[in-house]
Design an enzyme around this catalytic site. Structure first.
Site, PDB file in Angstrom:
ATOM      1  N   GLU A  43       0.830  -1.204   0.000  1.00 31.45           N
ATOM      2  CA  GLU A  43       0.000   0.000   0.000  1.00 31.45           C
ATOM      3  C   GLU A  43       0.865   1.255   0.000  1.00 31.45           C
ATOM      4  O   GLU A  43       1.808   1.359   0.788  1.00 31.45           O
ATOM      5  CB  GLU A  43      -0.895  -0.020   1.241  1.00 31.45           C
ATOM      6  N   THR A  91       2.934   1.997  -2.118  1.00 31.99           N
ATOM      7  CA  THR A  91       4.276   1.723  -2.640  1.00 31.99           C
ATOM      8  C   THR A  91       4.361   2.013  -4.144  1.00 31.99           C
ATOM      9  O   THR A  91       5.458   2.158  -4.663  1.00 31.99           O
ATOM     10  CB  THR A  91       4.662   0.244  -2.403  1.00 31.99           C
ATOM     11  N   GLY A 112     -12.265   2.941  -1.863  1.00 34.04           N
ATOM     12  CA  GLY A 112     -10.913   2.401  -1.975  1.00 34.04           C
ATOM     13  C   GLY A 112     -10.836   1.200  -2.909  1.00 34.04           C
ATOM     14  O   GLY A 112      -9.871   0.449  -2.876  1.00 34.04           O
ATOM     15  N   ASP A 135      -3.840   1.111  -9.817  1.00 34.22           N
ATOM     16  CA  ASP A 135      -5.271   0.902 -10.037  1.00 34.22           C
ATOM     17  C   ASP A 135      -5.589   0.682 -11.513  1.00 34.22           C
ATOM     18  O   ASP A 135      -6.351  -0.212 -11.877  1.00 34.22           O
ATOM     19  CB  ASP A 135      -6.069   2.112  -9.528  1.00 34.22           C
TER      20      ASP A 135
HETATM   21  P1  ADP Z   1     -12.624   5.624  -6.026  1.00 36.74           P
HETATM   22  O1  ADP Z   1     -11.836   5.349  -4.782  1.00 36.74           O
HETATM   23  O2  ADP Z   1     -13.882   4.804  -6.069  1.00 36.74           O
HETATM   24  O3  ADP Z   1     -11.792   5.523  -7.257  1.00 36.74           O
HETATM   25  P2  ADP Z   1     -12.649   8.394  -6.781  1.00 36.74           P
HETATM   26  O4  ADP Z   1     -13.069   9.595  -6.049  1.00 36.74           O
HETATM   27  O5  ADP Z   1     -11.238   8.287  -7.216  1.00 36.74           O
HETATM   28  O6  ADP Z   1     -13.095   7.139  -5.904  1.00 36.74           O
HETATM   29  O7  ADP Z   1     -13.537   8.254  -8.104  1.00 36.74           O
HETATM   30  C1  ADP Z   1     -14.933   8.324  -8.015  1.00 36.74           C
HETATM   31  C2  ADP Z   1     -15.492   9.117  -9.191  1.00 36.74           C
HETATM   32  O8  ADP Z   1     -15.423   8.323 -10.400  1.00 36.74           O
HETATM   33  C3  ADP Z   1     -16.954   9.427  -9.001  1.00 36.74           C
HETATM   34  O9  ADP Z   1     -17.119  10.619  -8.248  1.00 36.74           O
HETATM   35  C4  ADP Z   1     -17.415   9.580 -10.447  1.00 36.74           C
HETATM   36  O10 ADP Z   1     -17.099  10.867 -10.957  1.00 36.74           O
HETATM   37  C5  ADP Z   1     -16.593   8.536 -11.179  1.00 36.74           C
HETATM   38  N1  ADP Z   1     -17.356   7.274 -11.211  1.00 36.74           N
HETATM   39  C6  ADP Z   1     -17.117   6.148 -10.521  1.00 36.74           C
HETATM   40  N2  ADP Z   1     -18.055   5.200 -10.780  1.00 36.74           N
HETATM   41  C7  ADP Z   1     -18.901   5.742 -11.669  1.00 36.74           C
HETATM   42  C8  ADP Z   1     -20.083   5.284 -12.335  1.00 36.74           C
HETATM   43  N3  ADP Z   1     -20.593   4.069 -12.089  1.00 36.74           N
HETATM   44  N4  ADP Z   1     -20.690   6.128 -13.187  1.00 36.74           N
HETATM   45  C9  ADP Z   1     -20.201   7.363 -13.437  1.00 36.74           C
HETATM   46  N5  ADP Z   1     -19.108   7.859 -12.827  1.00 36.74           N
HETATM   47  C10 ADP Z   1     -18.458   7.065 -11.960  1.00 36.74           C
HETATM   48 MG    MG Z   2      -9.999   6.653  -7.558  1.00 35.58          MG
END
Ligand code: ADP
Ligand code: MG
Length: 394
Positions: free
Chosen positions: A35, A37, A125, A173
């Site tokens: 994590e 890393t 996450g 990721d």
């Molecule tokens: P995570 O840890 O889940 O990656 P982030 O904040 O990095 O969280 O990313 C989340 C963002 O990605 C959401 O706010 C949205 O803008 C986009 N997103 C994730 N899933 C969807 C989805 N199913 N439909 C549309 N946008 C999505």
């Molecule tokens: Mg993210």
């Protein structure tokens, strides 16, 4: 056909009165160990999971890009070549980021229509954002009939997130969302981007995710600070060992920690101690998983959690509480927070016959005062899945 695929396909047909030409899927991920890393060029050991983003698309003859999100229930559009990082529909920025990077990489685009939907919980996450980027890229590759290498695809999507969305994440990721393999973990070397699929020998045990239900919130500043502290630590180590060719924290060993400790800023020291010991734990975990040495895997998980809690300081009360509860259940080999921290999920390797007992212990004892009364942790088994691919092509 799973529910999400049906929902996205039906929505596409209703909205655009036609069948999508290409449908692509990309998974979220769980990081087993390693994590924070990735952005220091270290090792990570993630798996792709059966939570996905599905992106359905058809090309048009004009130069408009328009699409609909089934989860946000709204539409967004732009003109080809005009990608605004401050677009008012924030989920659409992830699409724009990928398109903008594709154009930078020399892939001209034309208009298209799409529908997107997902089952990766947002902000837990499990990296819904990387899955989204990778689903977009994979669908466009299908439309335009080209295919990037997994590493190049991951780099392109990472760039979209770093430079366009403004989140300074590492490569893990996006890379696992692309290169995941059913029933295998993937060891990624974040310096040279080589990958190794790892067969896991854990008979009688299962990996579970326990979602603390604490959402991460606004912690980008903490994340950026950790990155900066790691860079300071690297510079410091280079000054202590000028005769060695230290390119990254990865080149520092556990034996080096003692001489470093003497004059290093104590916070910076703890940060790099986490990174250096964590890299070691990733490699130990890989060996132990292959050998079926469940005890060692479990010990590495607990040690990783302690290191993230005490040295890297990215855990939180809720995650600590879950690990603590699990550590007292018979048959739990190990547990740790997973993902960037400050909320999100814990993972645990648990003897199959003890899963019920672990669930009961969490139901009874997980009562964080920081979350609304009655909040319950969600528990589900990890089903390790394949990376991004095209589901349908007309
Ligand atoms: P995570 O840890 O889940 O990656 P982030 O904040 O990095 O969280 O990313 C989340 C963002 O990605 C959401 O706010 C949205 O803008 C986009 N997103 C994730 N899933 C969807 C989805 N199913 N439909 C549309 N946008 C999505
Ligand atoms: Mg993210």
């Amino acid at each position: 056909m799973n529910n999400l695929l049906k929902q996205v396909t039906d929505t596409f047909k209703n909205k655009w009165s036609s069948e999508p030409e290409v449908i692509a899927t990309a998974p979220g991920r769980v990081n087993l160990i390693g994590e924070h890393t990735d952005y220091t060029g270290g090792f990570v050991l993630p798996v792709a999971i059966d939570r996905e983003i599905i992106f359905a698309v058809s090309e048009t003859l004009d130069n408009t890009i328009s699409g609909y999100s089934v989860d946000y229930r709204n539409e967004a559009s732009c003109t080809v070549g005009s990608y605004d990082p401050a677009h008012p529909v924030s989920w659409f920025r992830y699409v724009l980021g990928v398109l903008s990077e594709l154009e930078n990489a020399g892939h001209p685009l034309q208009g298209f229509r799409f529908v997107v939907g997902g089952t990766v919980p947002i902000g837990s996450g499990l990296s819904s954002s990387a899955a989204f980027e990778m689903a977009v890229l994979t669908a466009i590759e299908g439309l335009q009939q080209f295919k990037l290498s997994d590493a190049d695809a991951a780099l392109l999507c990472q760039k979209a997130e770093n430079d366009f969305v403004g989140m300074n994440c590492g490569i893990m990721d996006q890379y696992i969302s692309r290169s995941g393999k059913k029933d295998h973990a993937v060891l990624i070397d974040c310096t040279d981007l080589s990958i190794k699929t790892i067969t896991m020998s854990t008979p009688g045990y299962s990996w579970l995710v326990i979602d603390s239900m604490k959402r991460r919130g606004l912690v980008d500043s903490e994340y950026n600070r950790r990155r900066q502290e790691c860079e300071e630590g690297l510079k410091f180590a280079q000054s202590v060992f000028p005769e060695r060719n230290i390119q990254g924290l990865r080149d520092i060993t556990i034996e080096d920690l003692r001489p470093l400790k003497k004059s290093c800023d104590p916070i910076v020291f703890r940060r790099i101690k986490h990174i250096i010991t964590e890299n070691d734990r990733v490699l130990n975990t890989v060996e132990a998983l292959q050998a079926g040495d469940i005890n060692t895997v479990g010990t590495c998980l607990y040690q990783s959690h302690e290191s993230l809690r005490d040295d890297f300081e990215v855990s939180c009360k809720e995650l600590d509480m879950l690990v603590e509860i699990l550590s007292e259940v018979d048959g739990v080999a190990g547990a740790r927070m997973t993902g960037g921290g400050f909320g999100g999920c814990v993972i645990s390797l648990i003897k199959n016959t003890q899963i019920y007992a672990a669930e009961q212990a969490i139901q009874q004892s997980y009562k964080p005062v920081t979350l609304p009364a009655g909040t319950k942790a969600e528990i589900w088994p990890i089903r390790i899945s394949d990376g991004a691919h095209i589901i349908k092509k007309a």
